[in-house]
Design a protein around this motif. Sequence first.
Motif, PDB file in Angstrom:
ATOM      1  N   GLU A 112      -4.092  -1.289  10.454  1.00 22.52           N
ATOM      2  CA  GLU A 112      -4.376  -2.527   9.372  1.00 22.52           C
ATOM      3  C   GLU A 112      -5.937  -2.180   9.039  1.00 22.52           C
ATOM      4  OE1 GLU A 112      -3.235  -2.793  12.429  1.00 22.52           O
ATOM      5  OE2 GLU A 112      -1.925  -4.732  12.709  1.00 22.52           O
TER       6      GLU A 112
ATOM      7  N   VAL B  18      -5.915   0.901   6.607  1.00 22.57           N
ATOM      8  CA  VAL B  18      -5.414   0.629   5.135  1.00 22.57           C
ATOM      9  C   VAL B  18      -6.166  -0.441   4.414  1.00 22.57           C
ATOM     10  CG1 VAL B  18      -3.416  -0.454   3.825  1.00 22.57           C
ATOM     11  CG2 VAL B  18      -3.048   1.232   5.916  1.00 22.57           C
ATOM     12  N   ARG B  19      -6.766  -1.241   5.037  1.00 17.56           N
ATOM     13  CA  ARG B  19      -7.716  -2.223   4.470  1.00 17.56           C
ATOM     14  C   ARG B  19      -8.858  -1.483   3.663  1.00 17.56           C
ATOM     15  NH1 ARG B  19      -7.160  -6.166   7.552  1.00 17.56           N
ATOM     16  NH2 ARG B  19      -8.801  -5.957   9.310  1.00 17.56           N
TER      17      ARG B  19
ATOM     18  N   GLY C  37      -7.345   2.253   1.780  1.00 21.16           N
ATOM     19  CA  GLY C  37      -6.213   1.956   0.853  1.00 21.16           C
ATOM     20  C   GLY C  37      -5.049   3.104   1.400  1.00 21.16           C
ATOM     21  N   ASN C  38      -4.308   3.313   0.449  1.00 21.92           N
ATOM     22  CA  ASN C  38      -3.128   3.983   0.585  1.00 21.92           C
ATOM     23  C   ASN C  38      -3.375   5.616   1.131  1.00 21.92           C
ATOM     24  OD1 ASN C  38      -1.517   2.055  -0.297  1.00 21.92           O
ATOM     25  ND2 ASN C  38      -1.494   2.510  -2.503  1.00 21.92           N
ATOM     26  N   GLU C  39      -4.569   6.095   0.933  1.00 18.99           N
ATOM     27  CA  GLU C  39      -4.785   7.355   1.122  1.00 18.99           C
ATOM     28  C   GLU C  39      -4.640   7.576   2.813  1.00 18.99           C
ATOM     29  OE1 GLU C  39      -7.892   9.818  -1.369  1.00 18.99           O
ATOM     30  OE2 GLU C  39      -8.601   7.680  -0.815  1.00 18.99           O
TER      31      GLU C  39
ATOM     32  N   LYS D 282      -2.534   5.569   4.816  1.00 17.98           N
ATOM     33  CA  LYS D 282      -1.091   5.707   5.159  1.00 17.98           C
ATOM     34  C   LYS D 282      -0.545   6.844   5.524  1.00 17.98           C
ATOM     35  CE  LYS D 282       0.024   1.234   2.482  1.00 17.98           C
ATOM     36  NZ  LYS D 282       0.841   0.763   1.893  1.00 17.98           N
TER      37      LYS D 282
END
Length: 596
Positions: free
Chosen positions: A581, A584-585, A588-590, A592
Motif C-alpha cells: 500500500e 503505491v501511495r 503510484g502505478n509504477e 504496481k
Amino acid sequence: MSEQRKTTYPGGFPAILAQMEGRRDPFTYHEGEALAPLETDFAALKQQYMLAEAPEMGDSRSGYARKYRALAEEFAGRSALLHLHGLLIAHLRRRAQPSHTAALFQRLWVEEADYLMDYLDARWLVSAATTFGDHGANEVQRSVGHALSVLFGMMKLYETERLFAAVTPDQPHPWRKRSSPTLAMEMDAFAVGGAGGLDVNMLGRLWQQGSEDPVIAPLVQRLLTLLVDDDKTVFRRLHIMRARKAKQRQEAGKEAKPQRAVPADRRKVIAPVPEGRSGQNDTRRWGIVSLIKAAPRDVLAFAAYHLDLGAHHLHIYLDDPNPEAAEILQRHPKVTVVTCDDSYWNAQKKPRMKTHRMRQVWVATQAYNSTDCDWLGHVDVDEFLLPEGGKPIEEMLAEVPEDHLGLMLQSADQLEAPGPDGGEAFKLTHLAAGHKREVLGRIYSTLGSHLPGGFIGHISGKLFLRTGLDGLRFGIHACHWQAAQVENITNMTGSYIGHAHAASWPQFRKMLEFRLTRGSYQRAEDNDRLQLGDVIDLVLEEGGEDGLRDFYNEVNGGGPEQRAALARYNMLIDYPLHLPERMVRIFGNEAKVYLG
C-alpha cells in the motif's frame, strides 16, 4: 672516513639539495596572468565549477598556465575554491611566489576550513599540512606542519615498499623470531609485544600541539583521526600484533603486561551537541542514509515506507547500478540517488572499498556531512523504523535528552509467520524486554539459546544522530568523534528497528553462503566464544539441509508455540508494515509492476 664508502645517494647531500632545489623554480606568467588577489570572494568561487580544459587560460604555455590546467583537470566539475587551494599550495612549494600567496592561503584556512575538509581528500589535506610547515603564521603551525609532513612522507615511503611484501597492507606480519635484534643506526626495535609507547607518544603529542592553534587544529585532528581509523597503516598492524601476542601469553598461562594506550575502538567520548540542535524544534526534519544492493521491489518498499512515515529526505546510495529503481526514486523530490559505480569512486579519488561494511560507513559519513536534515539515521534496506504505537518519528526524536547526540534503536527480528492480521511480526532480545539470559532456554528448545539474544540477525541496533558535528564518523552500529566512540547516545525502549534479516526460509537459505564467507556470519578470529557461524556449521554437519531448516524454524519460524513463548515474556511485536500500500501511495502505478 673513507671516500670510497658506499652511500645511498651518490654525491651525498650536495646532490640531494641540487635535485630538490631544481624542482622549486618559481612559476612563469604570461601577460594578463595572475594569481587570485588577497581579497578574493571565496563564496563566489564555491559556486563556480571548473572545466577540465580550462578555457579561461587560452593557449598560454606559461608555467602558471600548465599548473592551472593540470589542477583544472583534477578538480573538473568541482568548485573553483578547491582549485585555488591547489594553486596556492603549488606556488608555496616554489622558492618565490606573489607576495600575498601565503596570506591568501592563511585566509582560506581561517574562513573556509570546514568546506576544505569536507571536500578535499586526505592527500590534499596532507599537502595543506606540509604547506603550513613551510608558511605557517606562527611557531605552532610551522612545527606541527613540519612534523606531519615528515610523518606522512615516511609513511608513503615505507608503505610503498611494503606493497612488495607477501601480505596485503591491512594484514600484520605473523609472529616469528626476528632476524636481527637491532635496527638501522643501531636503534632498538619497537616493543611490539610489550608496553612500547612510541606510537602513542608520537600521535598524542602531535594532537596536543596541533590543538594549541585554532587555525591548524581542525586539519591536524582530521588527519590524525583518518590515520588511526585506517586499517592499512603500521599503527593498526602493530595494534593487531600486540593484541595477538597478549592472547598468546594468556593462553600460555602468562600474565599479559598492561598496555599504556586504550585502543581507539574502546575509547569513549562525550560529543558536543551542535549549536541549534539541542531543542525539540530540531526534530522537524529527519532523514535516512542507506547503501543498497537489492532488487528494485525491495528498494522501493524501503523508500516508500520511510517516506510515508514522514522522512524529510532519503539519501540512497546504490552499491551496484539499479536503473529500474533509480529511475523511479530520482523523480521523488525527497530522494537523492547516487549510483556507486566506477565513476563515483573515481570522483572520490579512492578505489572502491573491498567490503560492504567499509562502503556503508563511507557513504553514511558523506551523507551526514551534506544533508539538510536535522537528524539522520543509518538504516539498511531490510530494516524499518518501528516507532512505539505508530507515533510520528518527530515525537520519538523529541524524547532524546538535549545533551545527547543521538539515539540507539534496538533491533527486532522479523519472524517468518505473520501476525494475526496477516501483517509482519517481530521478536525482541531478552535484554530489550528486561529479562536475564536464562529465558532464552525457555523459548528456544535447542541451539537458539546459544545465539546472542536468540537472534540470527544483529542485536547491536541502529543509530539516529543529530547532524552538524564536524569530524564525526558515522558507523554501522556506533559513531566516532576525535578517534573515540561517542558515548552520549540514548538507548531507546518502546521503539525499535525492525530487521527483515531472514524473514523467510528461502531468503535465509539464499543468503547463507555469502553471510558465512563474506558477511555477518563470518567468524571473528579474536572471539573464542561460540558464534553463529559455528552453530550453523554444527547444524549442517549433524543434520544436513533438514537440520538447517529445523534450526531456522526454531529461531525465526514464528509458529504458534514460539509466538506464545515470546508473548509470555513481552518479546513479541505485531507491527504490520503495509509495504504494498505504501509503495503505491508514494510511487503510484509504477510501483504496481513490482507487486506481482
